[in-house]
Write an enzyme that holds these catalytic residues in place. Sequence first.
Site, mmCIF file in Angstrom:
data_model
loop_
_atom_site.group_PDB
_atom_site.id
_atom_site.type_symbol
_atom_site.label_atom_id
_atom_site.label_comp_id
_atom_site.label_asym_id
_atom_site.label_seq_id
_atom_site.Cartn_x
_atom_site.Cartn_y
_atom_site.Cartn_z
ATOM 1 C CD GLU A 156 -5.622 -11.878 -2.765
ATOM 2 O OE1 GLU A 156 -4.162 -12.862 -3.320
ATOM 3 O OE2 GLU A 156 -6.372 -11.163 -3.418
ATOM 4 C CB CYS B 160 5.278 13.691 -8.399
ATOM 5 S SG CYS B 160 4.838 12.983 -7.016
ATOM 6 C CB CYS C 250 8.078 17.979 -4.467
ATOM 7 S SG CYS C 250 9.581 17.363 -4.307
ATOM 8 C CG ASP D 288 -9.362 -4.366 -6.217
ATOM 9 O OD1 ASP D 288 -8.836 -3.196 -7.443
ATOM 10 O OD2 ASP D 288 -8.642 -3.689 -4.890
ATOM 11 C CG ASN E 29 -10.096 -2.174 1.855
ATOM 12 O OD1 ASN E 29 -10.118 -1.862 2.806
ATOM 13 N ND2 ASN E 29 -10.185 -2.334 0.210
ATOM 14 C CD GLN F 157 -6.377 0.162 -2.447
ATOM 15 O OE1 GLN F 157 -5.403 1.013 -2.944
ATOM 16 N NE2 GLN F 157 -7.203 -0.717 -3.251
ATOM 17 C CB CYS G 235 -4.391 0.249 -9.897
ATOM 18 S SG CYS G 235 -4.205 -1.774 -10.322
ATOM 19 C CB CYS H 243 8.975 12.653 -0.441
ATOM 20 S SG CYS H 243 7.199 12.061 -1.606
ATOM 21 C CB CYS I 168 12.401 12.573 -7.173
ATOM 22 S SG CYS I 168 11.167 11.414 -6.881
#
Length: 443
Positions: A325, A88, A79, A373, A309, A275, A399, A168, A85
């Site tokens: 949830e 990333c 990129c 999760d 999910n 996701q 995560c 992007c 930016c």
Amino acid sequence: MGRRRRRQRLPQEPVEALVESLSHDGRGVARVEGKATFIHGALPGEKVMFRYTGRRKKHDEAEALEILEPSEHRVQPRCPHFGVCGGCSLQHLDPEEQIRYKQQTLADAFVHIGKVEPEEWLPPLVGASPWGYRRKARLGVKNVPKKGRVLVGFRERSSGFLADMDSCEVLHPRIGGALNDLSVLIGRLSIADRVPQIEVAMDDERCVLVFRILDPLTEEDKDKLRQFARERDFVIYTQDGGPDSVAPLDKAADLHYVLPEFNLVLHFQPTDFTQVNSDINRRMLHQALELLQPENTDTVLDLFCGIGNFTLPLATRAGRVVGVEGATELVARARENARRNGLDNVDFHVANLYESLTAEPWMKQHFNKALLDPPRSGASEILEHLPRMGVERMVYVSCYPGTLGRDAGDLVHKLGYRLVAAGVMDMFPHTAHVESIALFEKR
């Protein structure tokens, strides 16, 4: 009134250093005069010239100016906006080496935070391509007269300003290649100064753009949006207030994704959590069920279940599944997804999993298996309840390695579980974000 702290002057002369490792956010780490220095754009094993950008009591921050001796794993970023930016941080690192870095990050979190190690390391889950994978995003929008255009994209790495970008490489090509056209479109609206954000939501086929608007659209504005949507095959929504104000400009999109392995279709709304990487999501679901091994005699608890999910794939194999949830609207979506897929062996409950749960009816049930999760903050508040509910086998999807390391330590050292296996999943290629999965069994 306290004395104002004097701002420390930064050395102006470039400094040479040997980079030893990568930090959790993808910066090279060198020791200069015994002090840790985090150098953006540098990789382990490299000799670099850098300049200081900030000095702290315990560490310094810097920017690589010249790579004197490059790493064998350095690659040319794809990129043109990389480095400016902030979307990333690792495009200059070979994708295979990115995976090794993420595995090491997870291993360090287990050892240093949780004081545990997995009995087995799982092979990393890697997608078909590290490019064009991102189907969910929140893009900033800013009309900047000095630049003569509306900026649309992610924020700069080192500031709160939007990066000046026209494409992007990690966004799905349908949106990643449309940033410049979006800039032109918003610049032609009567409220070009009053559109701060666009939320992107894609399913397997459709692409929805939710325009956050601070002033009403004129009829002419709406016509321009409609024409753009027709030309690009987008569906446009607007949001003029809180989450409840999200509404289609014209006809709503039926967003859904297919899970062929389980013969399921999951429907969702544009602002629901899903996701970002659909390829890795399907691989993750396969691995999670391979690890948990649900059977028709099992009762499974799925915590932080979202729209179902994990819950619904589990329900195709287990005897009974209960999903919990905190967001009411997501539970409503999960129930509807179960109904549409003809699954009658699954129940859903709304509960804040970070507060007292003693009055919750599902807490009095027996579960022999569980799937967690949680968000970045982890699941420490719910862990102590799992042994009491009878959970013998558990898959934890994370995560953030820091909270997984912490929670793994509690599960192993306080609650009587073994850390049987763990591995990383490359949900966010070219970023320092580490998604991982772990299997625990009761001793």
